[in-house]
Write an enzyme that holds these catalytic residues in place. Structure first.
Site, PDB file in Angstrom:
ATOM      1  N   TYR A 141       0.651  -1.141  -0.106  1.00 34.52           N
ATOM      2  CA  TYR A 141       0.033  -0.195   0.004  1.00 34.52           C
ATOM      3  C   TYR A 141       0.879   1.097   0.112  1.00 34.52           C
ATOM      4  CZ  TYR A 141      -3.485   3.647   1.373  1.00 34.52           C
ATOM      5  OH  TYR A 141      -4.264   4.615   1.627  1.00 34.52           O
TER       6      TYR A 141
ATOM      7  N   HIS B 268      -4.992   4.946  -2.818  1.00 34.02           N
ATOM      8  CA  HIS B 268      -6.053   5.926  -2.854  1.00 34.02           C
ATOM      9  C   HIS B 268      -5.938   7.338  -3.713  1.00 34.02           C
ATOM     10  CE1 HIS B 268      -7.033   3.033   0.334  1.00 34.02           C
ATOM     11  NE2 HIS B 268      -8.068   3.047  -0.179  1.00 34.02           N
TER      12      HIS B 268
END
Lengths: 706, 184
Positions: free
Chosen positions: B98, B137
């Site tokens: 991530y 994101h």
């Protein structure tokens, strides 16, 4: 039975004794227990045997059983006053306790029984040079030479003894006689080469420069330290006024190392340009042409680029400075400022440097280019210009402007640690030690692996009287973790001085004296430490370095660390004299000054908590230490006793503080008489001793000399 | 878990402070280094200056435990100018990478530092058999950032409504890059 008979051992025991003494088998291999056993086995049959008793004493001494050691050796002497062994051992005991005067007496007694004993003579002369008892030293050296004239060490040792006593003629004669004994001198070994260079040194100190030069040139093929030879030759040629030869020699040296400023100085002097000429800005044309030529020969040398800044003035200086700084600004060399700092003694140059840098800054801001450049610069260049200018205005005493510039740099790139250090320094120069320490701490935290940052931050903390955090921080990089003795063992003097000064400011005289007198102890140790070099240097024939060491030790109290510590020590004692009650007085806490009661209580409560936590942690650590003690490495170590006076309370309770102060004052007068503070402090002390006449005379005399 | 702070990460790469024509246009030579417990404060300083939010201790713990995936970019060997901060999320069979932030200090943007950082990180991931995916994101309105990541093979995988609390639009895309294993 006569005493001599009891002192003779039968063959078997004599053999055992030899293992202890003559071969020093157990002694030298540190098998002390076996040594003791052997001694005891003899003493069982012959309890009166003096030399065995003495050896037992010596062995006990090595096992840290001092009192027993002395008892046995004294008993040994009672049994056998005539034995040189007993006296020698007695001397060794005193020597191990650093009581050299008593040791010398014992050795001399030993020599009366056995006047040609080389071992005792060698031991004696070590003590004599250590205590600078030079007359005795010369005599002992003479005896050693007489016993064994074939040994080279004995010759040079004899020469060195005269040299140390200032008798250059004799030193030279001894060296020459020694050379006369040499048969084959064609081998260029290091020891012989050093001897030749040492002889040159003696000749030069005698002032016989021609002879020195001739000696050097004649010896050249045998000298292996060629660089020393070249340097000395160049220096002599210059002193003798043989300028062309000197110039050639300095050029040769520059081709070896073009960044050595001494060589540059020599070259310029050989061309007739003394320091005054260089600094005065006259004859610039000639100097420029010399340096243009040099820079063609040595394009990589930084010194050749830097030196013209010293002699150029006006527009030439401007042009030169402008191009000099460019690579530094691009590469990001924060030391650029300290490199050019000497130029700040010239106000006109300061003006020019400011102009150049401000213009650079303006152009970088508008076009991201340095003045006179067409290419866009990497984004980092402006950072170093800002950093330079911050230093510049700091140097000029314009702190607000310096801060503004460094803040701009920090906005631009906040991750550069050097910028934080610069900011801390600006605060320090402006007198705000608290903010300086805050800033330095930011820098430290950005790289916890950097010892330099750690050290800087500790220093700044102490300047800000933040002693507790300083103690915690400084130990982050010391070996034994939080053991404060460690810093003493490492002779960490900058810390002790800063800590002591901080305590002095806070009127904690005991703590201050504790740290500051530690510095005095280190200097005693440094003097002590030369002991091993008396043998080592002669054996290795590093005679020039050895003479430097002797002279350095003789003037060691000149060192700024000692002087600084001594100044503060004297101030402590004066304060204790003026106000004896202050020895017990508690801390006047700077943090608590001017706060309301409620605030004070809050802070104190916080501190108590912090202290409790710290104690808990240290208790944990101690438990860990206990675990450690079982490891095999720690076995041989002697466990150090706890310091009976860790906070220096006893030191502050001294009965006659002025006497203590006088002791330091007299050392200062001898070694730091060139400093006005020495005489001002002396005056303070003498005034309190009501020796007004002495005060007056000394003051007038010394200030006149200064 | 909310990651509204991440809305700012791509801004770091894209918004130049000065007009582009005056800027240094060459690729800025940088070298890379790991984050350690010794220099973490430097990374905090960097992120504080780039992003308007303060990251918590967990963020920096994750980052320090992310192996080599968190990389710092130094200009002229010791000036920290940018960093990519990652977290390795362990699942049963494989792990996911991530990417929490990529940031470059304003004056050093548009010189390829962000690209080098992301390339470095993705190359490492590609060689790591445990990692089968990298994801991040990004705010739905930030086309520049989305295009930037697409250049490296990221694809829009999902859209989360009301992901951000304090910015508008509050929605984000999940961008993902799959690593195909030669051995499989």
């Amino acid at each position: 039975m006569s005493s001599s008979n009891t002192q003779l051992l039968p063959q078997k025991e004599a053999a055992v004794f030899k293992t202890i003494v003559v071969r020093l088998k157990f002694y030298e291999t540190k098998q002390y227990k076996k040594g003791l056993k052997a001694a005891d086995s003899i003493l069982k049959k012959y309890p009166e045997h003096g030399e065995t008793l003495a050896m037992k004493g010596l062995t006990l001494n090595c096992m840290d059983r001092k009192q027993e050691a002395y008892d046995f050796v004294r008993l040994a002497l009672k049994k056998n006053m005539l034995s040189h062994v007993c006296w020698h051992v007695y001397g060794l005991l005193y020597r191990s306790d650093r009581d050299y005067k008593e040791a010398i007496k014992c050795y001399k007694q030993a020599l009366r029984r056995d006047k040609d004993n080389g071992q005792i003579l060698r031991d004696l002369c070590l003590l004599q040079i250590q205590t600078r008892e030079l007359t005795g030293f010369i005599e002992t050296r003479r005896q050693l030479l007489a016993i064994n004239p074939k040994n080279r060490n004995n010759w040079v040792g004899f020469a060195v003894s005269h040299h140390a006593a200032g008798d250059l003629d004799m030193a030279l004669k001894v060296l020459e006689s020694y050379e006369g004994t040499l048969e084959d001198t064609s081998n260029a070994d290091y020891e012989h080469s050093e001897m030749l260079l040492y002889k040159a040194q003696v000749l030069e100190e005698k002032g016989e420069l021609e002879k020195t030069l001739a000696h050097l040139e004649k010896s050249e093929p045998l000298i292996v330290d060629k660089q020393s030879f070249r340097e000395k030759r160049a220096e002599l040629l210059l002193k003798l006024g043989r300028l062309e030869d000197a110039e050639a020699m300095y050029r040769e040296l520059l081709s070896i190392n073009s960044d050595n400023y001494q060589y540059h100085k020599g070259l310029l002097e050989a061309r007739g340009y003394t320091d005054d000429v260089v600094a005065g800005g006259v004859k610039q044309d000639e100097l420029v042409s010399i340096y243009r030529e040099l820079s063609q020969m040595h394009p990589k040398s930084n010194a050749i680029k830097r030196i013209p800044l010293d002699f150029l003035t006006g527009d030439r200086f401007k042009e030169s400075f402008s191009s000099y700084v460019k690579p530094f600004l691009r590469k990001g060399v924060p030391s650029l400022f300290s490199d050019v700092k000497p130029l700040y003694s010239k106000p006109d140059k300061v003006q020019i440097m400011e102009e150049v840098m401000v213009k650079n800054l303006e152009r970088l801001r508008s076009e991201q280019k340095l003045v006179g450049e067409d290419d866009v610069d990497p984004p980092v260049t402006v950072l170093w210009v800002l950093e330079y200018l911050a230093n510049h205005f700091d140097r000029k005493g314009d702190s607000p402007r310096a801060l503004q510039l460094i803040d701009e740099a920090l906005d631009y790139t906040p991750t550069v640690i050097d910028l934080h250090l610069t900011k801390a320094r600006i605060y320090k120069h402006a007198g705000d030690f608290q903010k300086a320490s805050d800033e330095c701490e930011i820098a430290r935290k950005m790289d916890l692996a950097d010892r330099f940052l750690n050290t800087m931050s500790v220093k700044y903390m102490l300047r800000a009287d933040r002693r507790q955090p300083a103690e915690g921080t400084v130990t982050l990089f010391s070996k034994d973790g939080d053991n404060p003795n460690n810093l003493f063992d490492m002779q960490c003097m900058w810390y002790e001085i800063e800590f002591g000064r901080s305590c002095l400011r806070s009127r904690l005289y005991g703590k201050a004296l504790k740290k500051l007198t530690a510095v005095n102890k280190h200097f005693t140790d440094i003097i002590e430490d030369q002991f091993d070099f008396h043998t080592y240097c002669l054996r290795k024939m590093t005679l020039r370095a050895y003479m430097m060491l002797l002279r350095c030790e003789d003037t060691i109290y000149k060192h700024k660390f000692f002087v600084r510590a001594a100044f503060s020590i004297v101030q402590c004692y004066i304060a204790l004299h003026d106000n004896p009650a202050s020895a017990q007085e508690g801390e006047e806490d700077p943090e608590l000054k001017g706060l309301s009661d409620a605030e004070v209580k809050k802070i104190l409560r916080k501190r108590r908590k912090a202290q409790a936590r710290a104690e808990e942690e240290s208790a944990d650590d101690k438990n860990k230490d206990k675990g450690k003690k079982n490891d095999p490495k720690g076995k041989g170590k002697t466990i150090k006793q706890d310091d009976p006076d860790p906070d220096g309370e006893q030191l502050a309770k001294v009965e006659k503080p002025l006497d203590e102060a006088s002791r330091y004052v007299s050392i200062l007068q001898e070694h730091a008489g060139n400093l006005i503070e020495t005489h001002l402090l002396s005056m303070e002390v003498y005034m309190r001793k009501t020796r007004l006449l002495k005060v007056f005379c000394l003051y007038i005399l010394n200030t006149m000399q200064l | 878990m909310q990651f509204d702070e991440l809305a700012e990460d791509y801004d770091a790469i894209i918004n130049p402070m000065q007009p582009v024509e005056q800027r240094y246009k060459k690729k800025l030579p940088v070298c890379f280094g790991p984050i350690t417990d010794k220099n973490v404060e430097q990374v905090k300083t960097l992120n504080r200056s780039i992003f308007p939010v303060k990251y918590n201790d967990k963020f920096y713990n994750d980052v320090q435990n992310s192996g080599n995936y968190t990389q710092l970019a130094y200009y002229s060997t010791d000036i920290l100018v940018g960093a990519i901060c990652c977290r390795v999320e362990k699942k049963e069979d494989a792990s996911r990478l991530y990417i929490m932030t990529i940031g470059v200090l304003a004056p050093y943007r548009c010189c390829g530092v962000g690209t080098s950082l992301l390339e470095m990180c993705l190359n490492l991931a590609a060689e790591d058999a445990d990692i089968d995916e990298a994801y991040l994101h990004v705010q739905t309105s930030n086309t520049d950032a989305i295009n930037f990541y697409k250049r490296f093979g990221f694809e829009v995988k999902d859209k989360i409504l009301n992901y951000y609390k304090r910015i508008d639009p509050p929605d984000c895309f999940v961008l993902s890059k799959q690593f195909t294993r030669r051995s499989q």
